[in-house]
Design an enzyme around this catalytic site. Structure first.
Site, short mmCIF file in Angstrom:
data_model
loop_
_atom_site.label_atom_id
_atom_site.label_comp_id
_atom_site.label_asym_id
_atom_site.label_seq_id
_atom_site.Cartn_x
_atom_site.Cartn_y
_atom_site.Cartn_z
CG HIS A 38 -1.75 -1.17 1.45
ND1 HIS A 38 -2.95 -1.36 0.80
CD2 HIS A 38 -1.59 -2.26 2.24
CE1 HIS A 38 -3.49 -2.50 1.19
NE2 HIS A 38 -2.69 -3.07 2.06
O1 RIB Z 1 -4.64 0.01 4.99
C1 RIB Z 1 -3.28 -0.08 4.67
C2 RIB Z 1 -2.49 0.91 5.45
O2 RIB Z 1 -2.60 0.64 6.84
C3 RIB Z 1 -0.98 0.84 5.15
O3 RIB Z 1 -0.41 2.11 5.34
C4 RIB Z 1 -0.46 -0.09 6.20
O4 RIB Z 1 0.91 0.14 6.51
C5 RIB Z 1 -1.32 0.29 7.36
O5 RIB Z 1 -0.75 1.44 7.96
#
Ligand code: RIB
Ligand code: CA
Length: 359
Positions: free
Chosen positions: A277
């Site tokens: 992500h």
């Molecule tokens: O939903 C994904 C996010 O939440 C990413 O940034 C992961 O590292 C968590 O922080």
């Protein structure tokens, strides 16, 4: 869906001219980036935050001014220690600055599951990490760095937005000095994308929705990189096995910390693959041409237990009968699609840069 353009701080139309060369991205060396960006990377280091730190550190077009930490995937001590472990392991010059240990509303529920007890996949003994840090809070570092470099600093936030909100609350005028903001968070609902913490809420937003709404209500050039795109390029065990061959120690590091994360995803989503992500948010800054975006206003729900943490996206060109609350909100943009192969190839090419780097 057209790939809309990005209006930067000075109102200059940033047209992604590379769109026509997309197919080349998967084979050619990383395109020489014309824009040199000073960035602050705000992290809750976690496993996918770690890869984003590595890419932000080595990407030629980025000057990493600082890594600010916030509670989220893990508690603030772990998030800061994990970031320092990565800094020392990979000889990263940027300082790590400790940030908020709880959301704006003061309620932090630590999740010890998804990223492991230590927040970095329980893959390394980090007990000997040098945890000395500068004597400044993350939001004060953000304020000073931005106000000392008006119009030049991009903030890439890949954890809960608490530090950004604290900065805005302390000095609302700093918003006009920020070049741009990229937020990993939210789910606009494009292509029916749901949340990952609730049917409508994504983790970073859900952890501190009050902070996220302050950030989304601010009038700065903001791009939301949500689950709408970040689930599009899963990274399987085999991807990391290849990365070990091509990137050496950096590949082995990512393989090691992603094992726990892949196991978490297998339990959660039934697929043995992790999702990068945070690197995808950074990749938007580095290669916007591999994304399409939509312009609109974004409201974060904070009220109902059912919708808390939802990012409600109101497209710019829709005039809904009910406009209450929307009129004074600024227009931002949210990523709608991404070229997954291009992302995975670029991710690999940036990590491969560590192969010949003295670590
Ligand atoms: O939903 C994904 C996010 O939440 C990413 O940034 C992961 O590292 C968590 O922080
Ligand atoms: Ca994160």
């Amino acid at each position: 869906m057209s790939n809309e353009n990005h209006i930067n701080r000075r109102g200059v139309l940033m047209v992604p001219l590379m769109t026509a060369f997309l197919p080349l991205l998967s084979s050619s060396p990383i395109m020489a980036q014309t824009t040199h960006r000073k960035i602050i990377l705000d992290v809750d280091t976690g496993v996918d935050d770690a890869a984003a730190i590595l890419i932000a550190n080595i990407a030629p077009s980025i000057e990493l001014l600082g890594i600010t930490t916030v509670n989220g995937n893990t508690n603030i001590y772990n998030a800061t220690r994990n970031s320092l472990f990565i800094k020392h392991k990979f000889s990263i010059n940027a300082p790590v600055i400790k940030g908020a240990d709880k959301p704006i509303n003061g309620i932090y529920v630590e999740d010890k599951k998804f990223h492991g007890k230590d927040g970095l996949g329980d893959a390394y003994d980090m007990s000997a990490t040098n945890v000395s840090i500068p004597n400044i809070t993350a939001h004060d570092f953000i304020l000073k760095t931005v106000n000392d470099n008006p119009g030049d600093v991009t903030i890439v936030s890949v954890g809960p937005s608490t530090n950004l909100a604290l900065a805005i609350q302390k000095d609302p005028s700093f918003v006009k000095n920020v070049h741009s903001v990229v937020i990993m968070g939210g789910a606009a609902g494009f292509n029916g994308q749901m949340g990952n913490v609730s049917p409508v809420a994504e983790f970073n937003i859900f952890t501190d929705p009050e902070a996220s709404d302050i950030v989304m209500a601010a009038d700065w050039p903001l791009t939301m990189v949500g689950l709408d795109v970040t689930y599009s390029a899963p990274t399987y065990d085999s991807y990391f096995d290849e990365l070990i061959k091509s990137a050496g120690e950096a590949g082995q590091f990512l393989k090691n910390i992603n094992q726990y994360y892949i196991n978490s995803y297998e339990k959660d989503r039934g697929v043995r693959a992790s999702n990068q992500h945070d690197s995808m948010a950074l990749m938007y800054l580095l290669h916007p041409e591999i994304f399409t975006t939509r312009r609109g206003k974004i409201k974060v729900s904070t009220e109902s237990v059912f919708s808390r943490g939802q990012t409600i996206f109101c497209p710019e060109n829709h005039s809904f009968a009910s406009q209450e609350g929307w009129l004074e909100r600024p227009v931002h943009q949210a990523c709608a699609t991404v070229n997954s192969d291009a992302f995975l190839n670029l991710f690999r090419r940036y990590i491969n840069m560590y192969k010949n780097k003295e670590i």
